[in-house]
Structures are given as structure tokens and as C-alpha cells.
Design a protein around this motif. Structure first.
Motif, PDB file in Angstrom:
ATOM      1  N   PRO A   1       2.179   4.263 -14.362  1.00  0.00           N
ATOM      2  CA  PRO A   1       2.894   4.069 -13.096  1.00  0.00           C
ATOM      3  C   PRO A   1       2.262   4.840 -11.940  1.00  0.00           C
ATOM      4  CG  PRO A   1       4.460   4.359 -14.870  1.00  0.00           C
ATOM      5  CD  PRO A   1       3.106   4.644 -15.452  1.00  0.00           C
ATOM      6  N   SER A   2       1.958   4.106 -10.873  1.00  0.00           N
ATOM      7  CA  SER A   2       1.363   4.685  -9.668  1.00  0.00           C
ATOM      8  C   SER A   2       2.059   4.092  -8.461  1.00  0.00           C
ATOM      9  CB  SER A   2      -0.142   4.381  -9.604  1.00  0.00           C
ATOM     10  OG  SER A   2      -0.810   4.838 -10.758  1.00  0.00           O
ATOM     11  N   VAL A   3       2.168   4.888  -7.410  1.00  0.00           N
ATOM     12  CA  VAL A   3       2.829   4.407  -6.198  1.00  0.00           C
ATOM     13  C   VAL A   3       1.983   4.725  -4.976  1.00  0.00           C
ATOM     14  CG1 VAL A   3       5.143   4.630  -7.171  1.00  0.00           C
ATOM     15  CG2 VAL A   3       4.168   6.532  -5.880  1.00  0.00           C
ATOM     16  N   TRP A   4       2.123   3.872  -3.981  1.00  0.00           N
ATOM     17  CA  TRP A   4       1.567   4.105  -2.632  1.00  0.00           C
ATOM     18  C   TRP A   4       2.787   4.206  -1.726  1.00  0.00           C
ATOM     19  CZ3 TRP A   4      -3.570   2.167  -0.384  1.00  0.00           C
ATOM     20  CH2 TRP A   4      -3.617   2.355   0.997  1.00  0.00           C
ATOM     21  N   THR A   5       2.911   5.330  -1.007  1.00  0.00           N
ATOM     22  CA  THR A   5       4.074   5.569  -0.163  1.00  0.00           C
ATOM     23  C   THR A   5       3.637   5.694   1.291  1.00  0.00           C
ATOM     24  OG1 THR A   5       5.128   6.761  -1.982  1.00  0.00           O
ATOM     25  CG2 THR A   5       6.082   7.046   0.193  1.00  0.00           C
ATOM     26  N   VAL A   6       4.405   5.064   2.180  1.00  0.00           N
ATOM     27  CA  VAL A   6       4.119   5.090   3.614  1.00  0.00           C
ATOM     28  C   VAL A   6       5.326   5.674   4.345  1.00  0.00           C
ATOM     29  CG1 VAL A   6       3.584   3.731   5.670  1.00  0.00           C
ATOM     30  CG2 VAL A   6       2.620   3.070   3.450  1.00  0.00           C
ATOM     31  N   ALA A   7       5.070   6.627   5.217  1.00  0.00           N
ATOM     32  CA  ALA A   7       6.100   7.138   6.121  1.00  0.00           C
ATOM     33  C   ALA A   7       5.836   6.553   7.502  1.00  0.00           C
ATOM     34  CB  ALA A   7       6.073   8.654   6.169  1.00  0.00           C
ATOM     35  N   LYS A   8       6.780   5.766   8.026  1.00  0.00           N
ATOM     36  CA  LYS A   8       6.625   5.069   9.302  1.00  0.00           C
ATOM     37  C   LYS A   8       7.519   5.714  10.346  1.00  0.00           C
ATOM     38  CE  LYS A   8       5.159   1.433  11.758  1.00  0.00           C
ATOM     39  NZ  LYS A   8       5.646   1.881  13.088  1.00  0.00           N
ATOM     40  N   ASN A   9       6.912   6.113  11.461  1.00  0.00           N
ATOM     41  CA  ASN A   9       7.627   6.827  12.513  1.00  0.00           C
ATOM     42  C   ASN A   9       8.616   5.902  13.223  1.00  0.00           C
ATOM     43  OD1 ASN A   9       8.415   8.730  14.369  1.00  0.00           O
ATOM     44  ND2 ASN A   9       6.364   9.135  15.170  1.00  0.00           N
ATOM     45  N   THR A  10       9.844   6.388  13.425  1.00  0.00           N
ATOM     46  CA  THR A  10      10.842   5.643  14.198  1.00  0.00           C
ATOM     47  C   THR A  10      11.059   6.268  15.576  1.00  0.00           C
ATOM     48  OG1 THR A  10      12.657   6.944  13.238  1.00  0.00           O
ATOM     49  CG2 THR A  10      12.016   4.914  12.092  1.00  0.00           C
ATOM     50  N   LYS A  11      10.289   7.322  15.892  1.00  0.00           N
ATOM     51  CA  LYS A  11      10.403   8.001  17.181  1.00  0.00           C
ATOM     52  C   LYS A  11       9.352   7.446  18.142  1.00  0.00           C
ATOM     53  CE  LYS A  11       9.490  12.110  15.632  1.00  0.00           C
ATOM     54  NZ  LYS A  11       9.019  11.748  14.294  1.00  0.00           N
ATOM     55  N   PRO A  12       9.525   7.665  19.453  1.00  0.00           N
ATOM     56  CA  PRO A  12       8.557   7.115  20.415  1.00  0.00           C
ATOM     57  C   PRO A  12       7.234   7.873  20.463  1.00  0.00           C
ATOM     58  CG  PRO A  12      10.283   8.335  21.559  1.00  0.00           C
ATOM     59  CD  PRO A  12      10.712   8.241  20.131  1.00  0.00           C
ATOM     60  N   ARG A  13       7.180   9.109  19.987  1.00  0.00           N
ATOM     61  CA  ARG A  13       5.951   9.896  20.040  1.00  0.00           C
ATOM     62  C   ARG A  13       5.577  10.381  18.647  1.00  0.00           C
ATOM     63  NH1 ARG A  13       5.453  14.344  22.028  1.00  0.00           N
ATOM     64  NH2 ARG A  13       3.485  14.223  23.172  1.00  0.00           N
ATOM     65  N   GLY A  14       4.372  10.943  18.580  1.00  0.00           N
ATOM     66  CA  GLY A  14       3.916  11.518  17.323  1.00  0.00           C
ATOM     67  C   GLY A  14       3.119  10.535  16.487  1.00  0.00           C
ATOM     68  N   VAL A  15       2.772  10.968  15.281  1.00  0.00           N
ATOM     69  CA  VAL A  15       1.962  10.130  14.397  1.00  0.00           C
ATOM     70  C   VAL A  15       2.726   8.852  14.057  1.00  0.00           C
ATOM     71  CG1 VAL A  15       0.756  12.116  13.446  1.00  0.00           C
ATOM     72  CG2 VAL A  15       2.788  11.272  12.296  1.00  0.00           C
TER      73      VAL A  15
END
Length: 647
Positions: free
Chosen positions: A449-463
Motif C-alpha cells: 500500500p502506497s499513497v500520494w497525498t495533496v494539500a490544496k490551499n483554500t486561502k487567497p495567498r501562500g503556497v
């Protein structure tokens, strides 16, 4: 008064110490190592009001030959140094102590140059801070330590040094580790095929739900005391990150020209500190051979019956090697190189591995590839270290396979795992950091078992987004591991990203500007780079549950059984698992082990776009069709040409 104390040196410190000790012991006094020294003594003291590195090295020779334990005291740049106690035939000499003190210092390069000048000159003037009061305090401390040693008590300076601030007269006692590469006292065995042979032994887990073999409470008693000291430690500093959504602690591994940080990420700062120390030790063990002396230097042509073929680990293309600024040369089977012994689980025998593949710093500026720390792992048993080394190779391979083949992975519903801690972690990332979490099943043909995880910004600035990966027989643990990696970057990268946005925009148009590890993450922090991830993020694919994607987990009480499961997965695919034991005396003393795992054919992690290694690795072309992502094997031209986003 039967005990004889031999004092070598001149100046007030030697005078004071001689006066204090003369009431209880017979004193033999010399200004240097002249021909009239005693044939025998119970203890020797080498004492100076300045710093004389060459005299200390001579003392090692003289007292070692005569079997006399000795203790030194000297003054260097306003600081008094007492110790260590050096016993003939035992590791932990004065040079080891000096090396640890040098490496832990801030100005180690300048101090090294100063030490070389002093050694060449042979003498130094009396230190300006060597006051009578300070020297008298040092003399009494030396005398007390001498009494302990001569009376058979526990010496405080055994693998330790007193450091005395001669301005404030405050003193502190610092532990140091013997240097396994010390030219004076090291006794490293020669690398051999017999020593490389691995027989798996039982490795019971600490609890039914654990995948570790040493309880954290057991490690708490030894890790910081053995390895973390700001003046003499193998690790010389720590920092708590109070910005990260979770408990994040980093420790500093001092290298000669630079520092390297290692991090621990858990839900407890105490546990994170221990994890960071373990990672720092893992980095240290992986830098160069410190547990055995490399004994074989020859060409692959001459050793091919016993050696792995370097071509199978992935090289650079002819075009890469031909670039004018490329620091590596094509692999030449007739060129002699250094080899170390590893163990092949597929062939069930020791095999030779290029040293530059087994230790990741040795390929800097020479050789045919640059190898990272990928596959290096530390554990409370050899089996545990191998287990986690394999998982790291799998994690990075799955990530890179997904990237280069642009696989539309199934998206997972993390809440379907029914794990309360996982749910709270995701909710915290959303509430505190303002990031949505997307999880994808990146399991490849090995079935681990392997996973690829993405954190997506919901704010107007930053990464904009950050990617991470995880691999573990328990997929929930794989996801949690990836979330800890994400959390360490989400809130700490924003300021740097906004300050250097133009630089990252240039990387978007020129991939060869992506040179450092951090560049890979920062490039994909740009909203303009998100389109390169559309193969993963786009589409109307329904979310899948953990039960649908992974099924039931095998449960074992012994971690060796989990390791055997992993090994069977690769044996089924005819992929070799090769283990190089990187364990050093520094970690063996506390029952720890470190290994490097190589699985030829798996995709090696690289940093810097120009160092992408795909030549000779046909799995990246074949596996997508094997898993049903493509109708037929891919061609090299179909592979993703952009820098990967691994953090």
C-alpha cells in the motif's frame, strides 16, 4: 604513597596540580616527553596553560605503548578543558574528543585550520584568559578526578570532558562518542562477505498495533544523553516548530562545511524530538562507511560474478552526461571503483555494491551517479531497519512512477478508513492551516500500500499545493505519515514562497533551475504549475473506500513476519532486495541498526532536475500497462518531462 602520577607539561596549571596531588601521591614531573620518563606510572597528566595538539598526539603514542592511563588539562580561547580519561586499548582518545568538540562548534572550519597551524608550530603561548584563579580551579578539578581514578572509583571523564569558562568559572561536563574513523584509537574491522550475510531473526513488536521493536520509553533514556550535546554531540542543537499544525522538532547534524537538519513529526514534542534524533543518526550512518573499512577497489569487469550491475540501478542518459556542467561521468565497467559488501535476498548470498550507491555522500563530485539517502533506515533491530528501508524505496518509487507515467490514480475517501486520529488530523489541517487534503492510492505492482497525498490551499495567498507520499502495509499509517510530511511545510513555506515567487516563476520556464530539494516543492507551490498535475487532480473519478482499494491487512506479532511478506512481494516480481549494513559503533552501543536498501529496477529518488535517473529502468514503461493505466507499454518520449514535485 605507592601510586605514581606522571605530570608532563609546564606552566601554572601543572604547578598547581602537582602541589595539590603531592600530598597524597608520588609525583614525577617533566616539561616534555624526554628520555628520562618513568618506566611505569599509575596515571599520567598532560597539563598546559595553552593548547598543544601535537603534545596530545605524542601522549597517545607514549602512554599507549607503556599501558598508562592519562588525563589532560589545557586552556583554549578562554576555556579550560579537562579530559578525557584515555585508557590504553580502549576507544575514546583525546583526538576523538577534539574532533567532537570541533564538529559541534560553530566555527569548525576556522578552528580546524587553527588546530593544524598549532600542530605544525608545536607550541602556543599561554592563553590570555588563563588567570591564576581559573587555573587553580582547573587544578583542583583535575586532582579530584585523579583521586577517583587512582582509588578505583567511577571516573567522570570517561568519554567525557569538563569545559570551564575561565571568565565566569562555570564548568559543565560533556559526553562525547569515540570516533570510529579515528586514526589513533579506532579498531574497525575490514569489510567482508561473511560479515555481510544476513539471517533474519525474530523481532517481536512492542504491541499488537505497533510496527516497532523498541518501546519509545526505552529510547528516551539513551538518545538525548548519548547523541545530543551542543558542545560535543554528534547532534548539536534542536528547535521546536510551534507554527506547524502538529508537533515538529528538528535537530542539527553538524557536517564539516555545513549543517544538515533532521526532523521528527508526531503528535507529541517529546516523541518528535526522539524521532528527529533517530533520523539524524540515520543521516550520519549513511554519509560514509563508519562501521567497517572498505577493502575492495576494482573494476566491475573483474568483479561481475560477485557484484551488482550498476546499470540496473538507473543511470543518466548520454545527453545528460554530455552536458557541459554535468559533474558525473558515464559508467565505465573497466574503471576501478570502491565496493562494499551487501546481501542479496533474491540470490541469498553476499554481493558487492559500489560504495557510492551504498553511502550517499561519497558520490559528490565524482563517480557515475549521485545517490540520495533513499532506502536508508534505522531501527531497533536489523529486521526493523530493513523493513523501513524497503518501505522508503517503495514510497518514492510509487510517487515517481505516478509522476513520470502520469497515472490517474484512484482517489481515496480518507474518512472511509474509520480511523479517528486520521479524521482529526485532516480536520486540523483544514481548520488551522486552511488546506484541503486529497489522498490517492499509488500502490504499484508489488501490492504494498502506497499513497500520494495533496494539500490544496483554500486561502487567497501562500503556497498553492504541496505533495507528499507514504507507504506501509497498513494504508492508514501510510496516509498519516504523508500528512505529517505535509504539515511540516504548509505554514512554514508561505513567507519564503511569497518572497521568492519570481525565482520560482523562472523555474516554471526553465526546469534546470530546479537544483535543490526544496525547489521541487516551491515550483509546484505556484498556481501556474497546477496544470501539470491535472492527470491526477482532474476527472470525475468517484472516491474509493479503503476496503475497496486495500482489503484486509495481515497482522503479525513479530515484525520479521511483516518483513518476510515484503520480501515475498519482490521475489514474486523477480526484483532483488539488497541490504548494506551501515550500522556504526556509535549506534550499536545502544542496540540500534542502520541499513541502506537497494532494489534494482525501482525508481531512485533524485533532487535537481538535471539528475533525473531513468536510463535502464524499463519498469516505468511497463508497469502502467500492467496495472491497467495504459493499453500498451509507454515509450520514453511519453514520460513526464517536468521536474517532480516530491518535497
Amino acid at each position: 604513597m605507592s601510586d605514581v602520577v606522571w605530570i608532563v607539561g609546564e606552566g601554572l596549571l601543572a604547578d598547581y596540580a602537582g602541589e595539590v596531588l603531592s600530598a597524597s601521591y608520588r609525583i614525577f614531573r617533566q616539561s616534555d616527553f624526554g628520555p628520562d620518563g618513568p618506566e611505569a606510572a599509575d596515571l599520567a597528566l598532560v597539563l598546559h596553560d595553552g593548547w598543544h595538539p601535537s603534545v596530545h598526539l605524542m601522549a597517545e603514542e607514549v602512554f599507549q605503548a607503556r599501558g598508562i592511563p592519562w588525563l589532560r588539562g589545557f586552556v583554549s580561547l578562554g576555556e579550560g578543558v579537562v579530559g578525557p580519561l584515555v585508557r590504553p586499548g580502549a576507544p575514546g582518545c583525546s583526538r576523538c574528543a577534539d574532533m567532537r568538540r570541533l564538529m559541534a562548534g560553530r566555527d569548525r572550519k576556522e578552528m580546524w585550520e587553527l588546530q593544524q597551524r598549532l600542530a605544525a608550530r608545536g607550541e602556543t603561548p599561554r592563553d590570555a584568559w588563563a588567570s591564576r584563579t581559573g587555573l587553580l580551579q582547573m587544578a583542583h578539578l583535575l586532582a579530584e578526578e585523579a583521586r577517583r581514578i587512582l582509588q578505583g572509583g567511577r571516573a567522570r571523564t570517561e568519554e567525557r570532558m569538563f569545559l570551564i569558562n575561565l571568565h565566569t568559572l562555570r564548568s559543565s561536563l560533556h559526553f562525547f562518542l569515540p570516533d570510529p574513523l579515528c586514526p589513533v584509537c579506532a579498531q574497525l574491522p575490514e569489510d567482508s562477505s561473511e560479515a555481510a550475510r544476513i539471517t533474519l531473526r525474530p523481532s517481536p513488536k512492542t504491541s499488537p498495533s505497533s510496527y516497532r521493536t523498541r518501546p519509545m520509553d526505552d529510547l528516551k533514556n539513551v538518545l538525548a544523553a548519548s547523541y545530543l550535546d551542543y558542545r560535543t554531540g554528534l547532534l548539536n542543537g534542536k528547535m521546536y516548530d510551534f507554527v506547524s499544525p502538529f508537533a515538529d522538532v528538528s535537530v542539527n547534524l553538524p557536517l564539516f562545511t555545513d549543517d544538515e537538519s533532521s526532523a521528527g513529526r508526531t503528535h507529541s514534542y517529546a516523541d518528535s524530538e526522539l524521532t528527529a534524533i533517530l533520523e539524524g543518526l540515520e543521516r550520519h550512518c549513511g554519509l560514509a562507511p563508519r562501521g567497517k573499512r572498505t577493502a575492495i577497489r576494482d573494476s566491475f569487469r573483474n568483479l561481475q560474478d560477485q557484484a551488482i550491475d550498476p546499470v540496473k540501478v538507473g543511470l543518466y542518459t548520454k545527453e545528460q552526461y554530455a552536458r557541459p556542467d554535468f559533474p558525473f561521468e558515464p559508467f565505465d565497467p573497466d574503471r576501478p571503483i570502491d565496493w562494499v559488501w551487501g546481501y542479496s535476498f533474491l540470490q541469498d548470498r553476499p554481493v558487492l555494491v559500489p560504495e557510492l550507491l551504498a553511502y550517499y555522500s561519497t558520490s559528490c563530485g565524482h563517480g557515475f551517479v549521485y545517490e540520495t539517502s533513499n532506502g536508508c533506515a534505522l531501527g531497533g533491530s536489523l529486521e526493523e531497519a530493513i523493513f523501513y528501508g524497503i518501505l522508503e524505496v517503495v514510497e518514492r518509487d510509487s510517487f515517481l512512477m505516478t509522476w513520470y507515467a502520469q497515472l490517474p490514480l484512484p482517489r481515496l475517501d480518507p474518512y472511509s478508513a474509520g480511523d479517528r486520529e486520521l479524521r482529526l488530523m485532516i480536520e486540523r489541517l483544514q481548520a488551522v492551516a486552511g488546506f484541503e487534503v486529497l489522498v490517492f492510492n499509488a500502490t504499484m505492482e508489488n501490492g504494498i500500500p502506497s499513497v500520494w497525498t495533496v494539500a490544496k490551499n483554500t486561502k487567497p495567498r501562500g503556497v498553492n499545493l504541496i505533495c507528499a507520499a507514504g507507504a506501509h502495509p497498513d494504508p492508514v499509517r501510510a496516509v498519516k505519515s504523508s500528512l505529517h510530511e505535509l504539515a511540516a511545510m504548509l505554514m512554514t513555506f508561505d513567507e519564503k514562497f511569497e518572497s521568492n515567487r519570481e525565482e520560482y516563476m523562472q523555474m516554471l520556464h526553465d526546469p534546470f533551475l530546479v537544483r535543490q530539494m526544496e525547489d521541487h516543492s516551491m515550483l509546484y507551490a505556484l498556481p501556474q504549475a497546477e496544470e501539470r498535475l491535472h492527470f491526477l487532480l482532474d476527472g470525475d473519478r468517484p472516491m474509493r473506500t479503503f476496503d475497496e482499494e486495500f482489503g484486509p491487512k495481515a497482522r503479525h506479532a513479530d515484525l520479521t513476519d511483516d518483513l518476510r511478506d515484503l520480501l515475498r512481494s519482490f521475489r514474486r516480481l523477480n526484483l532483488d532486495v539488497i541490504v548494506v549494513d551501515q550500522t556504526t559503533p556509535e549506534i550499536r552501543r545502544n542496540g540500534l541498526y542502520c541499513v541502506k536498501v537497494l532494489i534494482p529496477g525501482m525508481l531512485p529518488m533524485t533532487f535537481g532536475h538535471r539528475f533525473t535517473r531513468l536510463a535502464g529502468l524499463e519498469r516505468v514503461l511497463r508497469v502502467p500497462a500492467q496495472l491497467g493505466y495504459a493499453k500498451e507499454p509507454l515509450t520514453p518520449e511519453q514520460l513526464n518531462p517536468h521536474p517532480h514535485p516530491f518535497p
